[in-house]
Design a protein around this motif. Structure first.
Motif, PDB file in Angstrom:
ATOM      1  N   CYS A 175       0.840  -1.201   0.000  1.00 13.50           N
ATOM      2  CA  CYS A 175       0.000   0.000   0.000  1.00 13.50           C
ATOM      3  C   CYS A 175       0.874   1.250   0.000  1.00 13.50           C
ATOM      4  CB  CYS A 175      -0.923  -0.019   1.218  1.00 13.50           C
ATOM      5  SG  CYS A 175      -1.891   1.498   1.455  1.00 13.50           S
ATOM      6  N   HIS A 176       1.881   1.295   0.863  1.00 15.24           N
ATOM      7  CA  HIS A 176       2.786   2.442   0.914  1.00 15.24           C
ATOM      8  C   HIS A 176       3.532   2.618  -0.406  1.00 15.24           C
ATOM      9  CE1 HIS A 176       2.173   1.657   5.246  1.00 15.24           C
ATOM     10  NE2 HIS A 176       2.471   2.922   5.426  1.00 15.24           N
ATOM     11  N   PHE A 177       3.948   1.483  -0.998  1.00 10.01           N
ATOM     12  CA  PHE A 177       4.705   1.570  -2.248  1.00 10.01           C
ATOM     13  C   PHE A 177       3.855   2.166  -3.371  1.00 10.01           C
ATOM     14  CE2 PHE A 177       5.566  -0.248  -6.435  1.00 10.01           C
ATOM     15  CZ  PHE A 177       6.845   0.224  -6.651  1.00 10.01           C
ATOM     16  N   PHE A 178       2.667   1.602  -3.599  1.00  8.66           N
ATOM     17  CA  PHE A 178       1.854   2.051  -4.731  1.00  8.66           C
ATOM     18  C   PHE A 178       1.271   3.438  -4.500  1.00  8.66           C
ATOM     19  CE2 PHE A 178       1.821  -2.547  -5.621  1.00  8.66           C
ATOM     20  CZ  PHE A 178       2.260  -2.498  -6.939  1.00  8.66           C
ATOM     21  N   ALA A 179       1.022   3.801  -3.255  1.00 13.41           N
ATOM     22  CA  ALA A 179       0.562   5.165  -2.973  1.00 13.41           C
ATOM     23  C   ALA A 179       1.670   6.164  -3.299  1.00 13.41           C
ATOM     24  CB  ALA A 179       0.142   5.285  -1.512  1.00 13.41           C
ATOM     25  N   THR A 180       2.908   5.809  -2.958  1.00 16.43           N
ATOM     26  CA  THR A 180       4.052   6.673  -3.266  1.00 16.43           C
ATOM     27  C   THR A 180       4.258   6.784  -4.773  1.00 16.43           C
ATOM     28  OG1 THR A 180       5.149   6.058  -1.193  1.00 16.43           O
ATOM     29  CG2 THR A 180       6.527   6.996  -2.934  1.00 16.43           C
ATOM     30  N   LYS A 181       4.158   5.657  -5.474  1.00 19.02           N
ATOM     31  CA  LYS A 181       4.320   5.658  -6.923  1.00 19.02           C
ATOM     32  C   LYS A 181       3.242   6.499  -7.594  1.00 19.02           C
ATOM     33  CE  LYS A 181       4.557   2.577 -10.962  1.00 19.02           C
ATOM     34  NZ  LYS A 181       5.677   3.309 -11.585  1.00 19.02           N
ATOM     35  N   CYS A 182       2.026   6.420  -7.080  1.00 19.72           N
ATOM     36  CA  CYS A 182       0.923   7.202  -7.639  1.00 19.72           C
ATOM     37  C   CYS A 182       1.201   8.697  -7.529  1.00 19.72           C
ATOM     38  CB  CYS A 182      -0.385   6.847  -6.928  1.00 19.72           C
ATOM     39  SG  CYS A 182      -1.833   7.745  -7.539  1.00 19.72           S
ATOM     40  N   ALA A 183       1.715   9.118  -6.373  1.00 21.51           N
ATOM     41  CA  ALA A 183       2.007  10.535  -6.151  1.00 21.51           C
ATOM     42  C   ALA A 183       3.093  11.047  -7.095  1.00 21.51           C
ATOM     43  CB  ALA A 183       2.427  10.762  -4.700  1.00 21.51           C
ATOM     44  N   LEU A 184       3.893  10.127  -7.640  1.00 20.97           N
ATOM     45  CA  LEU A 184       4.990  10.513  -8.544  1.00 20.97           C
ATOM     46  C   LEU A 184       4.612  10.375 -10.014  1.00 20.97           C
ATOM     47  CD1 LEU A 184       7.954   8.767  -6.669  1.00 20.97           C
ATOM     48  CD2 LEU A 184       7.460  11.222  -6.747  1.00 20.97           C
ATOM     49  N   GLU A 185       3.339  10.077 -10.294  1.00 20.59           N
ATOM     50  CA  GLU A 185       2.896   9.911 -11.688  1.00 20.59           C
ATOM     51  C   GLU A 185       3.216  11.167 -12.495  1.00 20.59           C
ATOM     52  OE1 GLU A 185      -1.205   8.907 -11.941  1.00 20.59           O
ATOM     53  OE2 GLU A 185      -0.868   6.761 -11.661  1.00 20.59           O
ATOM     54  N   GLY A 186       3.698  10.956 -13.708  1.00 17.67           N
ATOM     55  CA  GLY A 186       4.025  12.078 -14.576  1.00 17.67           C
ATOM     56  C   GLY A 186       5.419  12.618 -14.396  1.00 17.67           C
ATOM     57  N   THR A 187       6.155  12.069 -13.440  1.00 17.92           N
ATOM     58  CA  THR A 187       7.534  12.516 -13.222  1.00 17.92           C
ATOM     59  C   THR A 187       8.511  11.442 -13.693  1.00 17.92           C
ATOM     60  OG1 THR A 187       7.725  11.556 -10.990  1.00 17.92           O
ATOM     61  CG2 THR A 187       6.739  13.748 -11.179  1.00 17.92           C
ATOM     62  N   LYS A 188       9.738  11.844 -13.936  1.00 13.50           N
ATOM     63  CA  LYS A 188      10.767  10.907 -14.364  1.00 13.50           C
ATOM     64  C   LYS A 188      11.033   9.862 -13.288  1.00 13.50           C
ATOM     65  CE  LYS A 188      15.450  10.804 -16.304  1.00 13.50           C
ATOM     66  NZ  LYS A 188      16.635  11.631 -16.692  1.00 13.50           N
ATOM     67  N   LYS A 189      11.029  10.299 -12.034  1.00 10.45           N
ATOM     68  CA  LYS A 189      11.252   9.373 -10.926  1.00 10.45           C
ATOM     69  C   LYS A 189      10.122   8.356 -10.832  1.00 10.45           C
ATOM     70  CE  LYS A 189      12.207   9.266  -5.952  1.00 10.45           C
ATOM     71  NZ  LYS A 189      12.381  10.093  -4.718  1.00 10.45           N
ATOM     72  N   GLY A 190       8.897   8.813 -11.023  1.00 13.45           N
ATOM     73  CA  GLY A 190       7.763   7.913 -10.964  1.00 13.45           C
ATOM     74  C   GLY A 190       7.758   6.903 -12.094  1.00 13.45           C
ATOM     75  N   HIS A 191       8.211   7.335 -13.279  1.00 14.34           N
ATOM     76  CA  HIS A 191       8.258   6.436 -14.437  1.00 14.34           C
ATOM     77  C   HIS A 191       9.252   5.303 -14.218  1.00 14.34           C
ATOM     78  CE1 HIS A 191       7.921   5.203 -18.610  1.00 14.34           C
ATOM     79  NE2 HIS A 191       9.236   5.247 -18.717  1.00 14.34           N
ATOM     80  N   LYS A 192      10.331   5.588 -13.490  1.00 12.64           N
ATOM     81  CA  LYS A 192      11.373   4.590 -13.264  1.00 12.64           C
ATOM     82  C   LYS A 192      11.103   3.706 -12.047  1.00 12.64           C
ATOM     83  CE  LYS A 192      15.236   7.131 -15.363  1.00 12.64           C
ATOM     84  NZ  LYS A 192      16.596   7.694 -15.123  1.00 12.64           N
TER      85      LYS A 192
END
Length: 308
Positions: free
Chosen positions: A128-145
């Motif tokens: 839950c913590h992982f995917f919530a964090t990834k969601c918040a980074l959507e649209g960014t280079k860090k989130g894509h990686k």
């Protein structure tokens, strides 16, 4: 999906013969006792571990939707599905929409088995913590990686040597064959394998030359692959079909490979290098032909019709 539940059980128990829905918290009622109000603490139901890939679908990491008990019947979010890392909320017009979940609202982990290691080499308390964090980074280079790397806390993974890389597919092929045989044996409710799959596996299961599951030497695994090559063709195709789901387009992405990779990496340190080198044209996708070649199948034996 029950196929993946059995699959993961086989994975944990067999370890390849080497030499991924949580209920929301509900508030307990308030009772009045002698003019003193006693409020019981909210109770978190225990998360079922391993319920999904190999469908561990990574989809079992979807987060729960908060539901207000008195508004259950009128809550449009009830049947509104959001992908991992998002929860349903209502806009001003009472229309449901998916928004990123705040990681701080995720339930705490109950043990290390709930930890996830990301490709940023950071340990996340739960999926839950992982995917919530990834969601918040959507649209960014860090989130894509950022992807789920493996199940468990981040740790040192030994480098995979060239000779070890050659041994990996030997164990993997044998393991896939034995997983299918196990599913066939346990398929009493006819929902682990479809009819076409069962016909294919039945031929393997009834073949007297089949190498039984066990802790075999690499020499024996290599010899069996040479002598009983045809027994391995369908298991390799079957696994590709199990992973190629979102979408089923004949190519495996990093996300589609995750249900297989994530549980394996902590036990098989050559897993990451193996799947990276399967992508021979380095286009970030593993095609069926590349997948089959990784497991030693001949080019003429690659058959899309075996994805059944």
């Amino acid at each position: 999906m029950r196929v993946w539940i059995v699959f993961l059980l086989c994975l944990a128990g067999h370890a390849m013969a080497a030499p991924t829905e949580e209920e929301p918290m509900t508030e307990e009622p308030v009772y009045e006792v002698e003019e003193e109000v006693v409020v019981e603490d909210p109770v978190m139901e225990e998360t079922e571990v391993g319920a999904n890939p190999v469908q561990v679908d990574v989809g079992d990491f979807d987060e729960a939707i908060d539901i207000v008990e008195e508004d259950v019947e009128d809550n449009p979010c009830l049947n509104y599905h959001c992908k991992k890392g998002k929860v349903c909320e209502l806009d001003e017009g009472n229309t449901p929409m998916c928004v990123c979940q705040d990681p701080s609202t995720c339930p705490p982990a109950e043990g290390e088995f709930e930890h996830n290691c990301g490709t940023d080499n950071k340990t996340y308390e739960t999926s839950c913590h992982f995917f919530a964090t990834k969601c918040a980074l959507e649209g960014t280079k860090k989130g894509h990686k950022l992807h789920l790397d493996y199940i468990g806390p981040c740790k040192y993974i030994e480098p995979c040597m060239d000779n070890e890389l050659k041994e990996f597919p030997m164990r993997m092929r044998d393991w896939l064959k034995n997983v299918l045989v196990t599913l066939y044996e346990r398929d009493q409710d006819n929902d682990l394998l479809n009819e076409k799959q069962k016909l294919r596996v039945k031929k393997i299961y009834e073949n007297e030359k089949r190498l039984q599951a066990g802790d075999h030497s690499l020499d024996l695994l290599a010899l069996d692959f040479q002598k009983n090559y045809n027994m391995y063709i369908f298991p390799v195709h079957w696994q590709f079909g199990q992973l190629d789901q979102h979408p089923a387009d004949g190519y495996l992405t990093h996300t589609e490979l995750s249900p297989l990779r994530a549980p394996l990496i902590p036990m098989e340190h050559c897993t990451t290098r193996f799947f990276e080198e399967c992508d021979t044209d380095a286009d970030k996708y593993v095609a069926l032909e590349e997948w089959a070649a990784c497991f030693g199948l001949k080019e003429q034996d690659v058959d899309k019709d075996l994805i059944i």
